[in-house]
Design an enzyme around this catalytic site. Structure first.
Site, PDB file in Angstrom:
ATOM      1  N   LYS A 174       0.816  -1.224   0.000  1.00 50.75           N
ATOM      2  CA  LYS A 174       0.000   0.000   0.000  1.00 50.75           C
ATOM      3  C   LYS A 174       0.849   1.273   0.000  1.00 50.75           C
ATOM      4  O   LYS A 174       0.614   2.191  -0.790  1.00 50.75           O
ATOM      5  CB  LYS A 174      -0.920   0.030   1.224  1.00 50.75           C
ATOM      6  CG  LYS A 174      -1.935  -1.075   1.319  1.00 50.75           C
ATOM      7  CD  LYS A 174      -2.893  -0.858   2.490  1.00 50.75           C
ATOM      8  CE  LYS A 174      -2.224  -0.870   3.845  1.00 50.75           C
ATOM      9  NZ  LYS A 174      -1.649  -2.190   4.200  1.00 50.75           N
TER      10      LYS A 174
ATOM     11  N   ASN B 174      -3.458   6.362   5.810  1.00 51.13           N
ATOM     12  CA  ASN B 174      -2.683   5.446   6.650  1.00 51.13           C
ATOM     13  C   ASN B 174      -1.182   5.681   6.504  1.00 51.13           C
ATOM     14  O   ASN B 174      -0.376   4.948   7.064  1.00 51.13           O
ATOM     15  CB  ASN B 174      -3.021   3.996   6.258  1.00 51.13           C
ATOM     16  CG  ASN B 174      -2.606   3.003   7.319  1.00 51.13           C
ATOM     17  OD1 ASN B 174      -2.857   3.179   8.500  1.00 51.13           O
ATOM     18  ND2 ASN B 174      -1.945   1.937   6.893  1.00 51.13           N
TER      19      ASN B 174
ATOM     20  N   HIS C  50      -4.038  -9.279  10.690  1.00 46.31           N
ATOM     21  CA  HIS C  50      -5.066  -8.591  11.482  1.00 46.31           C
ATOM     22  C   HIS C  50      -6.279  -9.473  11.765  1.00 46.31           C
ATOM     23  O   HIS C  50      -7.395  -8.970  11.922  1.00 46.31           O
ATOM     24  CB  HIS C  50      -5.533  -7.313  10.766  1.00 46.31           C
ATOM     25  CG  HIS C  50      -4.420  -6.381  10.404  1.00 46.31           C
ATOM     26  ND1 HIS C  50      -3.512  -5.915  11.338  1.00 46.31           N
ATOM     27  CD2 HIS C  50      -4.056  -5.830   9.221  1.00 46.31           C
ATOM     28  CE1 HIS C  50      -2.648  -5.108  10.734  1.00 46.31           C
ATOM     29  NE2 HIS C  50      -2.951  -5.055   9.453  1.00 46.31           N
TER      30      HIS C  50
END
Length: 480
Positions: A127, A150, A196
């Site tokens: 990302k 982010n 996660h």
């Protein structure tokens, strides 16, 4: 700063006064909302108040007066255990959102001609590189590009929006699960691998959270999907069946009849009947490895969908300086190259670096994710010796033992670097790499991966300032 005027007259509770929480509180207040802000940490509260944030103890507040609740993305509202503030919000039927949702509502409230273009990026890995690369491309092409989310700045701290602005936003699953209104002109889904899961429960839930990046797109928008993993392939097929927008698959492993792909290191666009070569990614020194080639393909697909010139995009890709802490070369001592890959906080992220180099003197460890480094066993052949640090050292060592791979428990990053450097210098191999690619979170020894990477860079610079003949033989430290 962007003023959150769509919340004017509303009472908004904000919990978590880090970078994004403080910016959200100030944005809401500037837009005319009544803000109740709080954090469990007294130092964070004091720092926020010094910046002009109004504090109110949310433990004793009347939640029936609250209209919206902005909860820091890192604080759970469901799994593994809801935070006390999330419980209070749920009991009072207050919706939980994040700063991305605030931005989305502000953009939607503008007339179409006054809205910025939004490029949104998500995926388990890649990302930040893709986000930074897109920002670099846009700026190189003369566009007003703002990067946040982010990575870098909180989105509400971006510069004032106007019709010529491009917002390039990196989005985590934590942010996406609290965002309902975002419409991305170009949305990128790079890949998905287990991560996660304590927060989302299952891989399926994790993937659904990521897919929210596409929800509000229309036929005028573009969805870019990495198809080099099974999840991406299936997602691309599903979305093509639904149709409703332009869907561009991207791959660094195979030719695509329709899409953007990398073959022999060269980037090709095939969105019509003929594939066109865009650039030779082997000339892009900051984009080493097949995974970065897919990142480049995704960046090209997204930016070109907004009408930018293919030649200019290709030139900008080749001039990309790279991303700090992601396969970042921080120095060379004789023939030994030092690579900072501190952002590799899980095994899948570390795989990219291990697959890109040979003769690796590997520094790994910290707080391990589920599965440890077992998924990397097929790449241990690229590793000469491993130097383990932090909580994960024993478990990682056991995995390396199974593969009969040499390793040392060095406890700290500094001792691991000293030992790895000495061994690399004395190895006699061609082009040895001292690689920090931890495959772990940093929280046992460092505040975050950036601090860990900065420490590695500083220590490498210190070594480079010492005459090679004077590099000390590592001594057993007291904690070792």
């Amino acid at each position: 700063m962007i003023k959150a005027e769509t919340f004017r007259g509303r009472t908004v509770a904000v919990f978590g006064l880090g970078r994004t929480g403080v910016t959200a509180a100030l944005s809401l207040a500037a837009g005319g909302a009544t803000v109740w802000a709080w954090d469990d940490n007294a130092d964070s509260r004091e720092a926020a108040e010094a910046q002009g944030v109004t504090l109110k103890d949310l433990k004793t507040a009347d939640w029936l007066q609250v209209d919206d609740f902005v909860l820091s993305p890192g604080v759970p509202h469901h799994l593994p255990k809801p935070h006390w503030s999330a419980k209070k919000a749920k009991a009072a039927n207050v919706p939980v959102i994040c700063d991305i949702e605030i931005l989305a509502r502000e953009v939607a409230a503008r007339a179409e001609r006054q809205r910025p273009k939004i490029i949104a990026i998500t995926g388990t890995n890649g990302k930040s590189t893709t986000t930074s690369l897109i920002g670099h491309i846009l700026k190189s092409c003369g566009k007003d590009a703002q990067i946040g989310g982010n990575i870098g700045r909180g989105v509400l701290d971006l510069d004032r929006m106007h019709s010529g602005t491009y917002y390039v936003i990196e989005l985590s699953s934590y942010q996406l699960e609290r965002t309902q209104s975002l419409r991305a002109n170009a949305a990128i889904f790079l890949n998905l691998s287990p991560d996660h899961l304590d927060r989302h429960g299952t891989l399926e839930n994790y993937g659904l959270a990521k897919q929210a990046i596409f929800v509000n797109q229309t036929h005028e928008d573009t969805a870019v999907i990495g198809v080099d993993d099974d999840y991406g392939k299936a997602l691309c097929t599903q979305m093509k069946v639904k149709n409703g927008r332009s869907i561009v698959p991207v791959s660094a492993r195979r030719s695509l009849g329709h899409g953007v792909s990398v073959l022999g290191g060269k980037l090709f666009c095939n969105m019509s009947r003929k594939a066109h070569e865009i650039c030779d990614l082997q000339e892009a020194k900051a984009l080493e490895g097949r995974h970065n080639w897919q990142n480049a393909a995704a960046a090209y697909a997204a930016v070109s969908s907004l009408g930018l010139d293919a030649r200019e995009i290709g030139e900008a890709i080749l001039s990309f300086p790279g991303l700090a802490h992601r396969m970042e070369t921080v120095g060379t001592l004789r023939n030994v190259r030092f690579v900072n890959d501190s952002k590799a906080t899980n095994a899948d992220a570390a795989r990219q670096a291990l697959a890109s180099y040979e003769n690796i003197f590997w520094i790994a460890g910290g707080v391990a994710k589920e599965g440890g480094i077992e998924p990397l066993a097929d790449l241990f052949g690229n590793v000469r010796t491993a130097y383990l640090i932090g909580e994960a050292a024993d478990d990682f060592g056991a995995t390396l033992d199974e593969s009969k791979k040499k390793w040392h428990d060095k406890k700290t990053l500094q001792m691991a670097l000293l030992c790895a450097t000495k061994d690399a210098l004395e190895s006699g191999v061609e082009n040895p790499i001292v690689l920090l690619s931890p495959a772990c979170a940093s929280f046992d020894q460092f505040k975050n991966f950036e601090v860990r990477g900065d420490a590695f860079r500083t220590q490498v610079e210190t070594l480079m300032g010492i005459e090679t003949s004077d590099v000390p033989a590592p001594q057993e430290e007291e904690a070792a």
